[in-house]
Design an enzyme around this catalytic site. Sequence first.
Site, mmCIF file in Angstrom:
data_model
loop_
_atom_site.group_PDB
_atom_site.id
_atom_site.type_symbol
_atom_site.label_atom_id
_atom_site.label_comp_id
_atom_site.label_asym_id
_atom_site.label_seq_id
_atom_site.Cartn_x
_atom_site.Cartn_y
_atom_site.Cartn_z
ATOM 1 C CB ALA A 1 0.716 -7.526 2.834
ATOM 2 C CE LYS B 1 0.816 1.302 4.472
ATOM 3 N NZ LYS B 1 1.524 2.554 4.861
ATOM 4 C CG ASP C 1 -1.157 -0.024 8.097
ATOM 5 O OD1 ASP C 1 -1.998 0.851 8.359
ATOM 6 O OD2 ASP C 1 0.055 0.215 7.947
ATOM 7 C CB ALA D 1 11.462 -2.485 7.981
#
Length: 303
Positions: free
Chosen positions: A105, A10, A137, A97
């Site tokens: 994900a 993303k 996330d 990172a």
Amino acid sequence: MSVTVRVPAKVNVQLSVGAARPDGFHDLANVFLAVGLYDEVTVTPADQLRVTCEGPDADHVPLDRTNLAARAALALAERRGIEPAVHIHIAKDIPVAGGMAGGSADGAGALLACDALWGTGASRAELLAICAELGSDVPFSLVGGAALGVGRGERLTSLEVGGTFPWVFAMAGRGLSTPAVFREFDRLAEGHDIPEPVASPELLDALAEGDPDALAAAVSNDLQPAALSLFPELSGTLAAGRAAGALTALVSGSGPTTAFLARDPESASKIADALRASGTCRTVRTATAPAPGATVLPAPATA
């Protein structure tokens, strides 16, 4: 039998950060775009839970139960009373990172893969609830496309996107800790009034219209000053991308990956070449957005 799930990276085209809450988190207005860089997560029945990883920087991925993919398998197994005896293999292509939600994900990918492998029949709402427990996330990694995340970023509203946007991503020579970036944000914000985070109407309109120029004018990242404070060399990468013709340049999420919006694929290729030649980053990738969320891949054909 095994199940493989492909799950995207993303980029945050808006990341508005509120003041620290009593629980240590921050309220966010987080506009996510899924981009076409993918990890693939494969789960296979095994004697016990174990994680393996291959791909760029795989040696920096934890292989114990702190890995979000392992935590996802454990969370679903506990809810269903299943022994989490699976081998989770992660084929990395999302930067590690790098502020592109690679770990998130993998968590979403493992959750969807285990759901399919075990036939748990979990609803979309239940999967999203588990994702939210795993991390801010992770729900977006499951959903993909474009979405506005509020709260910690985990409460999602899907957004309309009227076209595709070419991006160039420059990976730095080292990582940045997301908690460290938020701590630096708090330090820099000390003594200042921090407004409540809200989504930019101009940015949402730009996405809906598929207008790269309007999108470039509206992107923002409140964590960028903190990331640059901790990693000043990123300023050189941002400048190199702008000089090469990027419509806009920003730190992706908490960094240290930097993201450059291009007008078209040809421009993206030129920006990528210029960044590679600049000596300001380790590797460069191009991708388009939006991309689909976590997707179960067809089983390979057998002879």
